[in-house]
Every structure is written in C-alpha cells, then in structure tokens.
Design an enzyme around this catalytic site. Structure first.
Site, PDB file in Angstrom:
ATOM      1  N   GLU A 159       0.831  -1.209   0.000  1.00 13.79           N
ATOM      2  CA  GLU A 159       0.000   0.000   0.000  1.00 13.79           C
ATOM      3  C   GLU A 159       0.865   1.259   0.000  1.00 13.79           C
ATOM      4  OE1 GLU A 159      -1.424   2.825   3.225  1.00 13.79           O
ATOM      5  OE2 GLU A 159      -2.090   0.806   3.753  1.00 13.79           O
ATOM      6  N   HIS A 160       1.891   1.282   0.843  1.00 19.65           N
ATOM      7  CA  HIS A 160       2.787   2.436   0.893  1.00 19.65           C
ATOM      8  C   HIS A 160       3.515   2.632  -0.435  1.00 19.65           C
ATOM      9  CE1 HIS A 160       3.257   3.819   5.234  1.00 19.65           C
ATOM     10  NE2 HIS A 160       2.300   2.892   5.303  1.00 19.65           N
TER      11      HIS A 160
ATOM     12  N   GLU B 200      11.100   3.024   2.135  1.00 13.91           N
ATOM     13  CA  GLU B 200       9.774   2.958   2.746  1.00 13.91           C
ATOM     14  C   GLU B 200       9.714   1.974   3.904  1.00 13.91           C
ATOM     15  OE1 GLU B 200       6.153   4.845   2.947  1.00 13.91           O
ATOM     16  OE2 GLU B 200       7.840   5.246   1.576  1.00 13.91           O
TER      17      GLU B 200
END
Length: 274
Positions: A88-89, A165
């Site tokens: 998702e990130h 991330e």
C-alpha cells in the site's frame, strides 16, 4: 496508513461474531444482498472488476475516487507478514505513468492534500486507496483515474524506494508498541482462536518489514492485485455517463490473472462479491 490502528481495533470485536461463520461459508443468495441506492450506477466488466458511480452536488466541483482491493493481511504468506501494508505504501512511491515523486507532484499541483484528500489503509481483508480530485478541469479528472489504474496494475516497486519505505512502515509499527497493544496481543489468540486472523495482524512483523527480499514484496502484489478482486467507486459533482466511460477506459482492459489458492490450511475462501 496512520489511521490503520483506529480502523483495526474495532474490527476485532466484529470478528468475534463473524469468525464462527468462516468455516461454513456458503454462497450468498440474491435475496441476501442489501438493495442498492437507486441513484448509484453499478456494473461489472468481463474481467470481474466492479464499479459504483453516484452523483453528489456537494462539495461542488469535487469527486471522491476509491480503489478497493479485496486483499489484505490475511492473505500473506509466512514470509510476507506486514507486506500487504508495505505494498500500500509503495503505491505512493512511483508507478508506470508517475515515476517516483511525479505522483505526489501531480497531486499537489491539483491542490490535493495528503491525509484529508489522499490516503489509504490496509486491513485484514481489504486495501483501500482514497483520492479526491477537482472535476472542473477534465484533464485533471482523467489523470485522477490514471492514478487509480496505476495503483491497480502498475506500481513500480523501485528497489531503492522499497528500502526507503521500510523505515516509514517500521516507524508505524514502533508507534503502536504501547500498553494497549501489549494487552491486545495477549487477547488476539484467545478472541480469534484457531483463526488465521490471529496470525496476520495488518501491521505485520518488524523483521519481515525490515528484511523481506524485494521479489517477496512484489509477489504479494502480483498474486492478489487483480481485477476480479477490485472495485472502483466514484462519488461527486460530475456527469455520471462520462465517469462511466473513464472507468471503462482505465479498467475494463485489465487482464484476469491466474487464480492463486492461498497456501495456508485454514478455513478461508475469497469472496469476490462487492
């Protein structure tokens, strides 16, 4: 993302009532389905992707767009715990048509603010991307649907961006290490006894987030981000027929992937009905 914890904990209590049904799920009958608002236009493409469109005058010249993926942490393999959330990130860190920072630059140029108008969350059963765009400029509206299409099928997964991330997701994991979660972690195995949900918390495991090989992360996306597990939702101040054409242009061509049956032996079956 940051709102994950607020969405997650109330779900535990809902699962207390829903969990016993998982082992004996039956196909829903037509009579079991709640009626759809008559102002909502719905449809389904041959590839299985569903869409929902509703005109709404307020706020003026704005549209709320959502991509709903019926895949969350419960579908992770043992070596993927936390990677549904990391996927998702990564959707915000570069796609085919919006490399790296280009996506955020485009959205900021339209006045979109991260958080109130641009966000996403990952839960046990779904990942949802939310985007609000202006509708008074057709080119901007079209680009908004291109963003949704890229999230659905063309996230870049640049190796350098993945490693950057990891720290962001790891910080979210760290922020959740309070007394409330320590108590909850004792409760989950009891409340969700013999359920895969007890073993697949959306935040995942720190060691997996920090060290999972890049191909393992990409594999979750390749396995589960497919049109028959997706829905597109558009609500706003726009012409519904035009929005229908844009959804068809961007999503009807997505290819159905080979179906994957989850490797874990637990009573769970993917339901593709939206």
């Amino acid at each position: 993302m940051k709102e994950l914890r607020n969405r997650f904990f109330p779900m535990i209590f809902l699962l207390l009532f829903a969990a016993p049904a998982f082992a004996q799920q039956k196909e829903m009958r037509t009579s079991d389905i709640l009626p759809v608002d008559t102002q909502v236009t719905t449809g389904k493409f041959p590839n299985g992707l569903c869409y929902f469109i509703r005109y709404n005058k307020k706020p003026e010249h704005r549209a709320e767009l959502r991509l709903v993926v019926k895949a969350g942490s419960v579908l992770e393999d043992d070596n993927q715990q936390g990677l549904a959330h990391l996927v998702e990130h990564m959707a915000f860190n570069g796609t085919k048509n919006f490399p790296k920072q280009d996506l955020m630059n485009f959205l900021e140029s339209t006045g979109v603010r991260f958080g109130p108008e641009l966000n996403a969350y990952t839960s046990f059963d779904e990942t949802v991307y939310m985007l609000q765009v202006p509708t008074d400029t057709l080119s901007t509206l079209k680009r908004g649907f291109q963003v949704l299409e890229d999230w659905a099928s063309a996230v870049s997964f640049d190796d350098e961006e993945i490693d950057k991330e990891r720290g962001v997701v790891g910080e979210e994991w760290r922020l959740g290490r309070g007394a409330y979660e320590r108590v909850a972690n004792k409760q989950y195995p009891v409340l969700l006894y013999q359920s895969q949900y007890a073993n697949r918390l959306p935040i995942g495991k720190k060691e997996v987030i920090d060290t999972a090989p890049h191909p393992v992360l990409k594999k979750f996306y390749q396995d589960w981000y497919r049109p028959e597990l997706m829905a597109v939702i558009a609500v706003g101040d726009f012409d519904k027929s035009m929005i229908g054409r844009l959804i068809k242009e961007h999503f009807a061509h997505l290819k159905i992937q080979n179906r994957r049956v989850h490797g874990q032996s637990f009573p769970y079956r993917i339901m593709t009905r939206f």
